[in-house]
Design a protein around this motif. Sequence first.
Motif, mmCIF file in Angstrom:
data_model
loop_
_atom_site.group_PDB
_atom_site.id
_atom_site.type_symbol
_atom_site.label_atom_id
_atom_site.label_comp_id
_atom_site.label_asym_id
_atom_site.label_seq_id
_atom_site.Cartn_x
_atom_site.Cartn_y
_atom_site.Cartn_z
ATOM 1 N N CYS A 15 2.806 5.168 7.999
ATOM 2 C CA CYS A 15 3.927 6.096 8.180
ATOM 3 C C CYS A 15 3.456 7.516 8.402
ATOM 4 N N CYS A 18 -0.281 9.188 4.707
ATOM 5 C CA CYS A 18 -1.670 9.359 4.265
ATOM 6 C C CYS A 18 -2.309 10.544 5.001
ATOM 7 N N GLU A 59 -5.855 5.089 8.183
ATOM 8 C CA GLU A 59 -4.533 4.896 7.582
ATOM 9 C C GLU A 59 -3.833 3.744 8.272
ATOM 10 N N ASP A 86 -2.435 2.612 0.696
ATOM 11 C CA ASP A 86 -2.057 1.231 0.408
ATOM 12 C C ASP A 86 -1.853 0.369 1.650
ATOM 13 N N CYS A 87 -1.346 0.932 2.731
ATOM 14 C CA CYS A 87 -1.129 0.107 3.927
ATOM 15 C C CYS A 87 -2.457 -0.419 4.449
ATOM 16 N N CYS A 151 0.070 5.548 -2.217
ATOM 17 C CA CYS A 151 1.067 5.537 -1.133
ATOM 18 C C CYS A 151 1.822 6.844 -1.146
ATOM 19 N N PRO A 152 1.186 7.891 -0.620
ATOM 20 C CA PRO A 152 -0.199 7.984 -0.158
ATOM 21 C C PRO A 152 -1.123 8.324 -1.329
ATOM 22 N N HIS B 164 6.746 11.101 -0.571
ATOM 23 C CA HIS B 164 7.449 9.943 -1.112
ATOM 24 C C HIS B 164 7.877 10.098 -2.567
HETATM 25 S S1 SF4 Z 1 0.121 3.911 2.267
HETATM 26 FE FE1 SF4 Z 1 2.167 4.807 1.980
HETATM 27 S S2 SF4 Z 1 1.873 6.902 2.695
HETATM 28 FE FE2 SF4 Z 1 0.147 5.755 3.531
HETATM 29 S S3 SF4 Z 1 0.805 5.027 5.536
HETATM 30 FE FE3 SF4 Z 1 1.338 3.415 4.091
HETATM 31 S S4 SF4 Z 1 3.474 3.823 3.532
HETATM 32 FE FE4 SF4 Z 1 2.663 5.694 4.423
#
Ligand code: SF4
Lengths: 182, 473
Positions: A15, A18, A59, A86-87, A151-152, B164
Motif C-alpha cells: 500500500c 512501508c 515492500e 508484513d506484506c 504494518c508498516p 494506519h
Molecule cells: S505491510 Fe502494511 S504498510 Fe506495508 S505495504 Fe503492507 S499493508 Fe502497507
Amino acid sequence: MNPKLRLATVWLGGCSGCHMSLLDLDEWLIDLAAHVDLVYSPIADTKIFPSAVDLALVEGAIANNEHLELIHTIRRNSRILVSLGDCAVTGNVTALRNPLGAAAPTLQQIYVDHGDPRGIIPSEPGIVPVLLDTVVPVHAVVPVDHFLPGCPPPAPRIRAMLEALLEGRTPDAQGPEMLRFG
Amino acid sequence: MSQRIVIDPVTRIEGHAKISIYLDDMGEVSDARFHVTEFRGFERFCEGRPFWEMPAITARICGICPVSHLLASAKAGDGILAVDIPPAADKLRRMMNLAQIVQSHALSFFHLSGPDFILGFDSDPATRNVFGLIAANPELARSGIRLRQFGQEVIEHLGGRKIHPAWAVPGGVRSGLPDQARQAIREKLPEAFSITRAAIGHMKTFLDTYRDEAASFGTFESLFMGLVADDGTWEHYGGALRVVDATGAILEDHVEARRYAEIIGEAVEPWSYLKFPYYQPRGYPDGMYRVGPLARINVCRSFGTPQADDELIELRQRGGATIKSSFFYHYARLVEILGALERIARLLDDPDLASRRLRADAGVNRLESVGISEAPRGSLIHHYKVDEHGLITQVNLIIATGQNNLAMNRTVAQIARRFVRGNTIPEGMLNRVEAGIRAFDPCLSCSTHAAGQMALDVRLIGPDGQELDRVVR
Ligand code: SF4
C-alpha cells in the motif's frame, strides 16, 4: 571513507505505507543521503532495476507476473535483500484475496458482474500484468537476507536496521521492538 | 506503421503505472493512455467481514492517505449505527484529516514534484529525486521534510501512530487529545506556517519560470466535484457534494453521501485496472470531471480562514475564477496546506476537545450506508451494505484518483502532443508527460486496490461511440 552504498527501494504488492514509514525517518534522511546513493525507487526516476545494488528494501507481496519477474532481477542484482513490512514478510493484506480462489473469477465479479456490462476485464497484453492466482511473500520466490515486520515497520525500527547494515553489522532483529507484526 | 512509446514504470507518483503514447504514420501523437497496473480486490475480500473492522482494513488500501479511508469508513459505520457522533469526536476526526492534508500535500510538493521545480525538468534523472534535492538545496529539502513531519506527528498524537492508526471507529474515536499533545502541536505550528508561506512564494516564481508547462499541463474544460459546507465554503469532512462546470456554474449542489450514485457512474477499459468514473448526466466519457485540491478550490466560495482566503484571491487572479490548468493543482495544494494549518490552530482552542464523550454506542440500525470525506486527492466514497449482524454483504469504494482517471488521460495526451516530436524523444520531454500526471498527485495504491463494484448506471458503447445499451440498477 567507505564508498556510498547503492540503495534500491522497491514497491511490489503493497500500500506504500512501508515507503511512507521510510520517509518518516524525517531529517535522518539527510544523514542517510550522505551514505547512500538511491539508485532505484518509486520516489526516483530510474526505470530499470540497476546492477550491483548493495541493499534492496522490498515492500509488498508478489501478486502478479511483473512482480515475479522483477523480484528475480532484484535478487540477481542485489547483495542484500530485505523484506520490508508484513506484506513482503507474510503476504498480509495483499494476500487476503487468496481464499477467494483463482484471480479470474474475482476479476470477473469486480469488473463485469458488478461493473461494466460491456464485459471488459483489464487484460491488455504487456500493459496490465497478469495476476497470480496466489499472492505469496517475497521469500517464497527468492532467498531473503533480512526480515523487518510491521504494518508498516515504524521508522525507528527501519533506522535501527539501516544503521546496522550501513556499519556492516547483522541487524539485531530481536524483541518486540524489532519483531512485532501489524 | 504506427507505434507505441511506453514509459514503464511512471515514477515519483505514489503507485504502479505506465503511460503509452501512440504515434500515427506521420509520427505525430495520436493518443495517450495512462495505465494503472495494480489490483488488490479489497471490495471483494471485505465481503463477510464485520463492518467494525472496515476502518482498520481499508486504511491498508493506502499508506499515504490511510486517514482518508479510516474516516470515510468510520463515517459509513456511523450511518449503520444511525448515530450522531459526539462533537469532540467530530472535531478530532477533522483535525486528523487536516493533518493528513498537510502531510500528504507536503509530500507531493517537496518530495515528489519539488525535484522537477527546483532541479529542473531537464536535469539528470539519476539525481532528480528527493535525495538530489537534499544535495542541491538541503535547507529547502529539510523544510519540506519538517512540514510533512508536522502533519504525521499530529496524526500520531491523535491516533497513537503515524501510519494506519486504528483510531476512528463507527460511532466516534477511540481516544482524545491530551493537553500535553495539544501544547506540542501548538508549539510547532509557527514553523509549519512559515514553511508553507515560503513554499507559496516559491510556487509563484515557478509559475513564471514554467509558464509553458503551466499553459500546457492538462489545460482543458471539465467538470469539478468536491465537498462544500452548507454555506459554500471549503470543506474536507462534512458538508455535501457540489459539481460545477468549466464556467463555474453549479450543476449539482447539496448532494448527500447516500445519493452519490445518482451523479457518478463507472466504466471499465481493457488497458487499466483503474475504473473510469464519470458524471452520469453527461455520460461516458463526456462526463469527465476532476477532483482534488484544484476542484475543491473551484467548487468552493471561499476558504473561511483569513490567510488562505487572501491567497485564494491571488490564486484566482493568476488562474482564473474557475481554473482549468492542472498545473495549478500544485498551487492549490499549498494554499490548502495554509488553510488546513489555520483550521488546526482554531481547533486547538476549541473547548469541546476536552470532552470525554468520544464515542456513541449502538448496534446495527441500518443495513446500508455511505461515508464521504475529502482525501488529499479528492472525494473518497465508501458505500457498504451489511446484514442484520453487521457483516458486510457489498462494498463499493470510489477513490479520488479514479475520478481523475479521464482527466489524467486527457492531460497525458495534451502534453505529449505539445512536447513529443518524432521518434527521438529527449528524456526531459518524457519526464514532462510524467510530471503532468504528477500534478494530479495520483494515489495509485488507493485507486488500484479498490476496483469498484455495483456501478449503478453503466453504458455499453460501440467503437463508433454509439451507446448500444444501458443498464441502471
Ligand atoms: S505491510 Fe502494511 S504498510 Fe506495508 S505495504 Fe503492507 S499493508 Fe502497507
